[in-house]
Scaffold this motif. Structure first.
Motif, PDB file in Angstrom:
ATOM      1  N   ILE A  13       0.834  -1.207   0.000  1.00 38.03           N
ATOM      2  CA  ILE A  13       0.000   0.000   0.000  1.00 38.03           C
ATOM      3  C   ILE A  13       0.870   1.259   0.000  1.00 38.03           C
ATOM      4  O   ILE A  13       0.570   2.229  -0.707  1.00 38.03           O
ATOM      5  N   GLY A  14       1.959   1.253   0.775  1.00 32.72           N
ATOM      6  CA  GLY A  14       2.826   2.439   0.871  1.00 32.72           C
ATOM      7  C   GLY A  14       3.458   2.769  -0.464  1.00 32.72           C
ATOM      8  O   GLY A  14       3.474   3.939  -0.896  1.00 32.72           O
ATOM      9  N   ALA A  15       3.984   1.743  -1.162  1.00 34.64           N
ATOM     10  CA  ALA A  15       4.637   1.975  -2.458  1.00 34.64           C
ATOM     11  C   ALA A  15       3.610   2.421  -3.497  1.00 34.64           C
ATOM     12  O   ALA A  15       3.873   3.339  -4.295  1.00 34.64           O
ATOM     13  N   ALA A  16       2.414   1.806  -3.494  1.00 36.12           N
ATOM     14  CA  ALA A  16       1.369   2.204  -4.454  1.00 36.12           C
ATOM     15  C   ALA A  16       0.920   3.638  -4.183  1.00 36.12           C
ATOM     16  O   ALA A  16       0.655   4.417  -5.116  1.00 36.12           O
ATOM     17  N   THR A  17       0.849   3.999  -2.916  1.00 35.98           N
ATOM     18  CA  THR A  17       0.434   5.361  -2.542  1.00 35.98           C
ATOM     19  C   THR A  17       1.476   6.376  -3.012  1.00 35.98           C
ATOM     20  O   THR A  17       1.127   7.438  -3.547  1.00 35.98           O
ATOM     21  N   THR A 180      -1.183  -7.779  -0.960  1.00 34.62           N
ATOM     22  CA  THR A 180       0.200  -7.307  -0.797  1.00 34.62           C
ATOM     23  C   THR A 180       0.981  -8.439  -0.112  1.00 34.62           C
ATOM     24  O   THR A 180       0.378  -9.432   0.300  1.00 34.62           O
ATOM     25  N   PRO A 181       2.286  -8.253   0.089  1.00 35.50           N
ATOM     26  CA  PRO A 181       3.043  -9.288   0.829  1.00 35.50           C
ATOM     27  C   PRO A 181       2.664  -9.387   2.318  1.00 35.50           C
ATOM     28  O   PRO A 181       3.197 -10.244   3.030  1.00 35.50           O
ATOM     29  N   PHE A 182       1.743  -8.533   2.800  1.00 38.42           N
ATOM     30  CA  PHE A 182       1.358  -8.464   4.218  1.00 38.42           C
ATOM     31  C   PHE A 182       1.181  -9.836   4.875  1.00 38.42           C
ATOM     32  O   PHE A 182       1.723 -10.094   5.950  1.00 38.42           O
TER      33      PHE A 182
END
Ligand SMILES: NC(=O)c1ccc[n+]([C@@H]2O[C@H](COP(=O)([O-])OP(=O)(O)OC[C@H]3O[C@@H](n4cnc5c(N)ncnc54)[C@H](OP(=O)(O)O)[C@@H]3O)[C@@H](O)[C@H]2O)c1
Length: 233
Positions: A13-17, A180-182
């Protein structure tokens, strides 16, 4: 154009954001532990993306992240507390160190970043966005401590709203499963087999990133306090 810190900017999510916000003309400063991934993202967006290698559990790393962000961008308008993890296990099988890692990252990491950024965000009439989860509202089996940390994240946002809701915007974004990899932080093989297909069918991280852009770009005078977003039809 806003100057934005994103913790956990190296993945999901952080990278997509980061990508969506940069494409919309904003400037981002990422933080995470994986230098290689952060470097690769920053290289794709020269002039719009800087980063600090650090761990949100370490107070000095959070202070350095905030200071680097100010040096790189001149000011900080928005803090996105996105770094987090879930290690799923039944309570009787869970390792105490895994509970501690989730509390230290998902709660104390958020507090560390707020501590160093809040005065600046207030002075900029800025915005704090915290990554909650549907687990901010519900408690699920095998992820009780993760759910407890995400309940805490929602409460931290509410406390910011009570004291500073007239000075800054505060938003909690609460996704259901996102692909995501989460889920791979979970080590319990039986649970992985059960859960991985659900996460693979989950939302695209870009769906969450679009909501981040939506709340950041909301017209003046509007604060979107919370978004709950789940996979749907
Ligand atoms: N995926 C989902 O289904 C889902 C649903 C609801 C909420 N969320 C929340 O969304 C957020 C992002 O998760 P994601 O799905 O994008 O997972 P992800 O792909 O695993 O990304 C997690 C990010 O957090 C960073 N991180 C983890 N521990 C850290 C630490 N100690 N210090 C600094 N950075 C750290 C990781 O970076 P490094 O490894 O480089 O440190 C990585 O960039 C989390 O808060 C998660 O709880 C996820």
């Amino acid at each position: 154009m806003k100057n934005i810190i994103i913790t956990g900017g190296s993945s999901g999510i952080g990278a997509a954001t980061a990508q969506i916000l940069i494409e919309k003309g904003h400037r981002v400063h990422l933080m995470g532990r994986n230098q290689e991934k952060l470097e690769a993202i920053a290289l794709s967006f020269p002039g719009s993306c800087s980063f600090t290698v650090g761990d949100v559990r370490i107070v000095a790393d959070c202070q350095r992240t905030f200071e680097d962000a100010k040096t790189q961008m001149g000011s900080v308008d928005v803090l996105i507390n996105n770094a987090g993890l879930g290690i799923f296990d039944p309570l009787t099988q869970a390792k105490l160190e895994d509970w501690h890692e989730q509390v230290d990252t998902n709660i104390k990491g958020v507090l560390n970043m707020i501590h160093f950024s809040l005065s600046e965000i207030i002075s900029r009439k800025g915005h704090i966005i915290n990554l909650g989860s549907v687990a901010s509202h519900h408690v699920f089996p095998n992820s009780g401590i993760y759910c407890a940390t995400k309940h805490a994240v929602l409460a931290i946002g509410e406390s910011l709203k009570v004291e500073h809701g007239k000075q800054i915007r505060i938003t909690t974004i609460c996704p259901g499963a996102v692909n995501t990899p989460f889920i791979h932080a979970t080590k319990n093989e039986d649970l992985l087999k059960e859960y991985v297909p659900n996460f693979e069918k989950g939302l695209n991280p870009k769906d969450i990133a679009a909501q981040m852009a939506h709340v950041i770009e909301a017209p003046e005078g509007i604060n979107i306090s919370e978004i709950i977003i789940r996979p749907g039809v």
